[in-house]
Every structure is written in structure tokens, then in C-alpha cells.
Design an enzyme around this catalytic site. Structure first.
Site, PDB file in Angstrom:
ATOM      1  N   HIS A 252      38.532  66.616   1.431  1.00  0.00           N
ATOM      2  CA  HIS A 252      39.907  66.094   1.395  1.00  0.00           C
ATOM      3  C   HIS A 252      40.270  65.450   0.055  1.00  0.00           C
ATOM      4  CE1 HIS A 252      38.154  62.089   2.612  1.00  0.00           C
ATOM      5  NE2 HIS A 252      39.147  61.653   1.843  1.00  0.00           N
TER       6      HIS A 252
ATOM      7  N   ASP B 121      34.598  68.314   6.411  1.00  0.00           N
ATOM      8  CA  ASP B 121      35.077  67.588   5.222  1.00  0.00           C
ATOM      9  C   ASP B 121      33.954  67.469   4.189  1.00  0.00           C
ATOM     10  OD1 ASP B 121      36.690  66.145   3.547  1.00  0.00           O
ATOM     11  OD2 ASP B 121      36.599  64.278   4.697  1.00  0.00           O
TER      12      ASP B 121
ATOM     13  N   GLY C  18      39.307  55.144  -1.265  1.00  0.00           N
ATOM     14  CA  GLY C  18      38.642  55.221  -2.571  1.00  0.00           C
ATOM     15  C   GLY C  18      37.144  55.412  -2.442  1.00  0.00           C
TER      16      GLY C  18
ATOM     17  N   SER D 109      35.958  57.541  -0.259  1.00  0.00           N
ATOM     18  CA  SER D 109      35.807  58.925   0.222  1.00  0.00           C
ATOM     19  C   SER D 109      34.883  59.726  -0.679  1.00  0.00           C
ATOM     20  CB  SER D 109      37.166  59.622   0.232  1.00  0.00           C
ATOM     21  OG  SER D 109      37.969  59.098   1.252  1.00  0.00           O
TER      22      SER D 109
END
Length: 416
Positions: free
Chosen positions: A209, A258, A365, A367
Site C-alpha cells: 500500500h 500487503d 509512517g 507502514s
């Protein structure tokens, strides 16, 4: 046999051992490996007061015949090259014209003798040996694996408490990467995009993502070895991105699958990108089928926000301690009715949140960053920071991509 070397008129003397099998001389207390009587075993020997003492060990546990660094100190017993060709003995009469042989003045110091074990006497990139290809005398790199230092790190530094985590130093999380993107508003600069995880010298994992805005590989940079989010540091390593691969079944609506893989571009044109240091090191990938007990304490790290309402990302790297949730507590009910798939796992702070307790969690942030857990004294990558409801809410876990489901995908993509 043994050799004693005395210094006349002085009290000090040095005892050495000569191994007739390898034709090598070893110093007092030095240890080495040599082939055993049966092919699947090796002998572990040491020089003890002029006598050689050996015992037989299975190859698997014999410090896994592997090399560190570029292998200049490799004194193992591999005698085959990457193509499967047997090495020539270093004292073969065919090598008379060569520079690196058993007759070289300092041959003993370089590990060269009456044997055909791979060595790296000239400081090449890895151990090698002389071989015959047909009747042609040449050399080849050896089939010796590099010793893995994945998941190891220096003694953890003292940390400073902040909301939702602790400030930390990059040497405590040397696999943490910062992925940056070209800043279109301010040409020539980059902006922080997401976290990443170093899994191999030239490969970084992250979350799919993070790359939903159409970014080209040359718009990206990966920074390793940096504690500060923005300030350049002396020991950091920066790389351009050769290509990045988003999982072909990534579902933006639910964040299923993801995961993304970035290939770094080598700065030297070699097969190596990241150089291992105290602040740059790979994390271990889990073995297929690894199941850690529920409520195992693990760590996550990242440069994300301190809390959901923070206007800015953290100025420096932070870490948080969370526990792995059971599947029964990782359902839509705990997560505002959002879909939770088999490819996700949950982890969160299990302390009861009170007035003065800032619950640990990932936040915006973070991620693409690592969720790592200790196994066999090494940190293994169990999850990739994916999504959550708020940051550090009581009884609300964070959601992570379950890395163990993607081991084959990672392997396949790295081969392309």
C-alpha cells in the site's frame, strides 16, 4: 607431530602443531576443521601444547563450513567450486607458474599447503581455488556459503520513553530501512514514504500500500543505517531502486496481500549492495511452518507518528514492544468490522491502558516496517506493518502482513 620453537636466552617460547593431514602448521590454541574418515563428518582440531587434539563432528554442526566477510580467514574444508569442479592441491606441480601456491613465502599464513581446500589468499570477494577445465589451468570461486549473521545486533542501547514507544538507535534495528520518494514539489529533494526491511544485501521488503501512487523505480531511494528520519548520518548507506514488485493479488480495499519487494541497485556494479556494519544488517526470514506461541513478545520499529493526531512523523527511529494475538482476538469484531484475512496477523500492547500508560502500537509512517520476534537468539521477521484502527487504542491490535505466507513468493520474485 609437533614443533617447539624456543627463543634461546629468553624465557618465552612458542609451541606450534603440524597437522600431517593438511600439511599446515597451527599456533597454540588455534582450532581448525579437516576432513574426517567418513565423508559426512569432519574433525574439529585444536593445537594444545604442541599436540593436536581432534574429535569428529557431523558436518551440520561443524560451525557450518561457511565464510565471513570476504573469506580471507576461511580455513574450512570445502574443495569444490561453484561448477562442482574439484580444486587442485595448492602444492600441485601444475601450479609452478602461479603466484598463490604452497611454495609462496608466506603460504602458511595464507592457509596454503598440501591440500585442495578453498582459500582467499589475495583478498578477492570470496574463497576460490585453482582448477583444471579440460587441460586448461584456471581458477573458480568455491561453493562455500556465506555465514549468516541475519537477525543479530549489538547490545541494545538505552531508550527514551515517548508516547506510543521508545526512541531507539539504528544499531538495535539494523534491518530497518527508510524508503524515500522524489519530492515533486521541491525538485532535487526526497520525502519520507515508508519503512522497509533489509532481507538480503540487495533486497528490501515493504508494504504494497506504500506504492499506490504511481511511482517509478527511479523515483525511489532506500536509506539504511540511519537513526534520524531526515538528517544524513556518517554510517548510512543510500541506494537507488532497480525495480519494485507489488504483490499481484494486493487488494487496496482490504489490504490483503500487503507486501512489496524492492531490488536495490548496487553502487559498485557488483552483486553486493548493502555492506554489513553495526547499523546495517539483514533480518532472518522465518522457516516455513514456524509457529510462535500466542502472546510472544515481539518488537516493531519505524519513523512514524507518535500518535494519530501528530502533524509530523517522528524525527528519529522508535521501537515498540507488542505481543502476538491469538486468531480469536484478530477478527472484524476487534477491528471496527474491517475484513481480516488469513494473510494477516495481529499484535498489540496487552497492558491495560491507564492515565500514565502509553500503549505501544504502529502508527502512520511505520507502514512497511518490521515486526520481529526472537527465535534461537536471532530476530526473525514475522510481520510487516500494514494497517490498524487508530494508534495505541486499548484492546485494539495492529494488523501485520503474515510473512510466513509469502516465503515462496519472495523466493520466486528474487529469482526473476
Amino acid at each position: 607431530g609437533f614443533h617447539n620453537r624456543f627463543k634461546r636466552g629468553a624465557r618465552s617460547y612458542r609451541v606450534t602443531c603440524k597437522d600431517e593431514k593438511t600439511q599446515m602448521i597451527y599456533q597454540q590454541k588455534q582450532s581448525w576443521l579437516r576432513p574426517g574418515l567418513r565423508g559426512n563428518r569432519v574433525e574439529y582440531c585444536r593445537c594444545d601444547s604442541g599436540f593436536i587434539r581432534c574429535h569428529s563432528v557431523p558436518v551440520q554442526s561443524a560451525t557450518e563450513d561457511c565464510y565471513s566477510g570476504n573469506g580471507t580467514d576461511y580455513w574450512g574444508t570445502q574443495g569444490k567450486t561453484v561448477s562442482g569442479t574439484p580444486c587442485l592441491k595448492w602444492n600441485s606441480s601444475r601450479l609452478k607458474s602461479k603466484l598463490y601456491t604452497a611454495w609462496k613465502k608466506n603460504a602458511r599464513d595464507l592457509g596454503l599447503g598440501n591440500h585442495n581446500f578453498c582459500r582467499n589468499p589475495d583478498g578477492d570477494t570470496k574463497p576460490w581455488c585453482h582448477v583444471l577445465r579440460g587441460s586448461q589451468l584456471t581458477w573458480e570461486f568455491c561453493d562455500v556459503p556465506k555465514c549468516s549473521t541475519c537477525g543479530l545486533r549489538q547490545y541494545k542501547e538505552s531508550q527514551f520513553r515517548i508516547k506510543g514507544g521508545l526512541y531507539t538507535d539504528i544499531t538495535s534495528h539494523p534491518w530497518q530501512a527508510a524508503i524515500r520518494a522524489i519530492n515533486r514539489r521541491s525538485p532535487g529533494t526526497t520525502r519520507f514514504l515508508c519503512g522497509g526491511i533489509l532481507i538480503d544485501s540487495c533486497w528490501v521488503l515493504s508494504a504494497a500500500h506504500c506504492f499506490q501512487e504511481t511511482l517509478k523505480a527511479h523515483d525511489l531511494k532506500v536509506v539504511l543505517g540511519r537513526t534520524s528520519r531526515e538528517d544524513k548520518e556518517e554510517n548510512e548507506q543510500e541506494f537507488e531502486v532497480e525495480k519494485y514488485i507489488i504483490h499481484e493479488k494486493f487488494v487496496p480495499a482490504t489490504f490483503d496481500n500487503d507486501i512489496a519487494l524492492l531490488q536495490l541497485r548496487s553502487n559498485s556494479g557488483s552483486l553486493q549492495c548493502a555492506q554489513e556494519t553495526a547499523s546495517v544488517r539483514t533480518v532472518c526470514l522465518p522457516e516455513a511452518g514456524l509457529q510462535l506461541p500466542t502472546w510472544t513478545e515481539c518488537e516493531l520499529s519505524g519513523y512514524g507518528k507518535h500518535e494519530e493526531t501528530s502533524p509530523y512523523y517522528s524525527e528519529r527511529l522508535k521501537e515498540a514492544h507488542v505481543r502476538l494475538y491469538p486468531a480469536s482476538r484478530c477478527t472484524p469484531r476487534q477491528l471496527s468490522n474491517k475484513i481480516v484475512t488469513e494473510n494477516m496477523l495481529c499484535a498489540g500492547d496487552t497492558r491495560s491502558g491507564g492515565e500514565n500508560v502509553n500503549l505501544h502500537d504502529a502508527c502512520q509512517g511505520d507502514s512497511g516496517g518490521p515486526l520481529v520476534c526472537m527465535k534461537d537468539d536471532r530476530m526473525h521477521l514475522i510481520g510487516i506493518v500494514s494497517w490498524g484502527i487508530g494508534c495505541g487504542e486499548k484492546d485494539v491490535p495492529g494488523v501485520y502482513t503474515k510473512v510466513i505466507n509469502y516465503l515462496k513468493w519472495i523466493e520466486d520474485k528474487r529469482r526473476l
